[in-house]
Write an enzyme that holds these catalytic residues in place. Sequence first.
Site, PDB file in Angstrom:
ATOM      1  N   ASP A  47      52.701  15.457  47.428  1.00 21.09           N
ATOM      2  CA  ASP A  47      53.967  15.975  46.561  1.00 21.09           C
ATOM      3  C   ASP A  47      53.818  14.706  45.420  1.00 21.09           C
ATOM      4  O   ASP A  47      54.321  13.570  45.739  1.00 21.09           O
ATOM      5  CB  ASP A  47      55.477  15.871  47.164  1.00 21.09           C
ATOM      6  CG  ASP A  47      56.349  16.328  46.348  1.00 21.09           C
ATOM      7  OD1 ASP A  47      56.290  15.979  44.969  1.00 21.09           O
ATOM      8  OD2 ASP A  47      57.536  16.691  46.716  1.00 21.09           O
ATOM      9  N   ARG A  80      55.486  39.529  36.482  1.00 23.63           N
ATOM     10  CA  ARG A  80      55.656  39.090  37.689  1.00 23.63           C
ATOM     11  C   ARG A  80      54.003  38.454  38.163  1.00 23.63           C
ATOM     12  O   ARG A  80      53.870  37.515  38.871  1.00 23.63           O
ATOM     13  CB  ARG A  80      56.192  39.945  38.859  1.00 23.63           C
ATOM     14  CG  ARG A  80      56.317  39.067  40.279  1.00 23.63           C
ATOM     15  CD  ARG A  80      57.283  39.703  40.897  1.00 23.63           C
ATOM     16  NE  ARG A  80      57.322  41.319  41.024  1.00 23.63           N
ATOM     17  CZ  ARG A  80      56.497  42.152  41.773  1.00 23.63           C
ATOM     18  NH1 ARG A  80      55.628  41.272  42.643  1.00 23.63           N
ATOM     19  NH2 ARG A  80      56.318  43.342  41.831  1.00 23.63           N
ATOM     20  N   TYR A  87      61.850  14.445  50.463  1.00 29.80           N
ATOM     21  CA  TYR A  87      62.975  15.093  49.758  1.00 29.80           C
ATOM     22  C   TYR A  87      63.739  16.001  50.639  1.00 29.80           C
ATOM     23  O   TYR A  87      63.415  16.543  51.440  1.00 29.80           O
ATOM     24  CB  TYR A  87      62.388  15.956  48.587  1.00 29.80           C
ATOM     25  CG  TYR A  87      63.430  16.838  47.974  1.00 29.80           C
ATOM     26  CD1 TYR A  87      64.679  16.381  47.499  1.00 29.80           C
ATOM     27  CD2 TYR A  87      63.149  17.994  47.875  1.00 29.80           C
ATOM     28  CE1 TYR A  87      65.526  17.246  46.915  1.00 29.80           C
ATOM     29  CE2 TYR A  87      64.139  19.058  47.058  1.00 29.80           C
ATOM     30  CZ  TYR A  87      65.347  18.611  46.765  1.00 29.80           C
ATOM     31  OH  TYR A  87      66.130  19.398  46.195  1.00 29.80           O
ATOM     32  N   LYS A  90      61.122  17.862  36.843  1.00 30.60           N
ATOM     33  CA  LYS A  90      61.326  16.400  36.818  1.00 30.60           C
ATOM     34  C   LYS A  90      60.375  15.852  35.562  1.00 30.60           C
ATOM     35  O   LYS A  90      60.627  16.048  34.318  1.00 30.60           O
ATOM     36  CB  LYS A  90      60.758  15.588  37.735  1.00 30.60           C
ATOM     37  CG  LYS A  90      61.429  16.337  39.268  1.00 30.60           C
ATOM     38  CD  LYS A  90      63.114  16.294  39.012  1.00 30.60           C
ATOM     39  CE  LYS A  90      63.375  16.680  40.457  1.00 30.60           C
ATOM     40  NZ  LYS A  90      63.384  18.021  40.845  1.00 30.60           N
TER      41      LYS A  90
END
Length: 374
Positions: free
Chosen positions: A166, A45, A97, A191
């Site tokens: 972004d 982690r 978004y 993406k």
Amino acid sequence: MRFDTRLIHSGQPPTPGTGDIVPPIHMATTYDRFQQDPPRHFYSRGENPTREALEECLAALEDARHCAVFSSGQAAATAALSLLTPGQRLVSSRDVYGGTYALFEVLSRYGIRVDYADFTDSEQLRRVLSTEAAMVWVETPSNPLLELTDLTEVVALARGATVVVDNTFASPALQRPLDLGAQVSLYSTTKFIAGHADVLGGALVCDIEALHRRFVAHRTVTGGVPGGLDCYLVHRGVKTLSLRVARQGETAQLLAEMLAAAPAVAEVKYPGLPTHPQRHLVGTQMSGPGSIVSFRYRGDPEKLMARTELFACAVSLGGVRSLIECPALMTHRPIPRETRLAVGITDDLIRLSAGIEDPADLVADLRRAMEGDR
């Protein structure tokens, strides 16, 4: 090294002892302390060698010193927003978004003020940034209206606020926000960076060590970490980023030009068309107009999307397969209708993501689907 060389070589030197030219996938969740000298890896982690190789590559693509990758773009955005504290103010571009809007709504419940503005309007931008803000959030190109924001102007007006960009729609192949003065570049690596619609991921790239430490600490505590296999898939996908983005951009240009001449189309939003109001930023801020096209359709969007054969009706973007969606019905549905309409996200707006299929086939598929409304 130049950009395309970094795609292949950064974060992936041959493995000592075996000479692997592809970094191995580290799937272990924990590490033997006494097999390390000095001890550096403890629990996955917090640390993972495959993850670190990907981070080195993504940082290099923007000439940055640091990158933290996450389990999704939403997880990356959440980590960026964790810099804010109650009482502070966030200023965001109005067209974002749907998932980002939902995150901002959560912020408002914890005493963080969120203001939206049209960042393409210089007067409005100056006015909204004349009051102190802790963070400025920019999507450029925006989702789904494909508005372009002049990042140099935003940085100049930010007055010390942390500027987060972004950069998902452009990818580092077309735009590098840190070079333009932003502090953080945010990506949904799902993406364009991964590019094959087979893995979720997110990333925050920055050149400020203190910010990077906070992002990593947030990731470790909240657990938004990608596993070794996910990092491997993203790193594998990024190798062809330039090739894919170039092909997708050429196809998007053809699609936009066809749509602009189609009687069934009321308006086309694509930075590669001379009618785009921020066209001047393509070639300066961006090296190309990208591969996302939005348009207003005079017919029934749902019927159009059902008639396409090569364009899959699905959310997401940036992959090798072409996609078609209606933001009002899909990606931006969580936003209240009145808010959507005020921004310009109308029910007739359709968004395309150009893939790497033969461009002529994609043009023919969309034209054939539109003919069904005649």
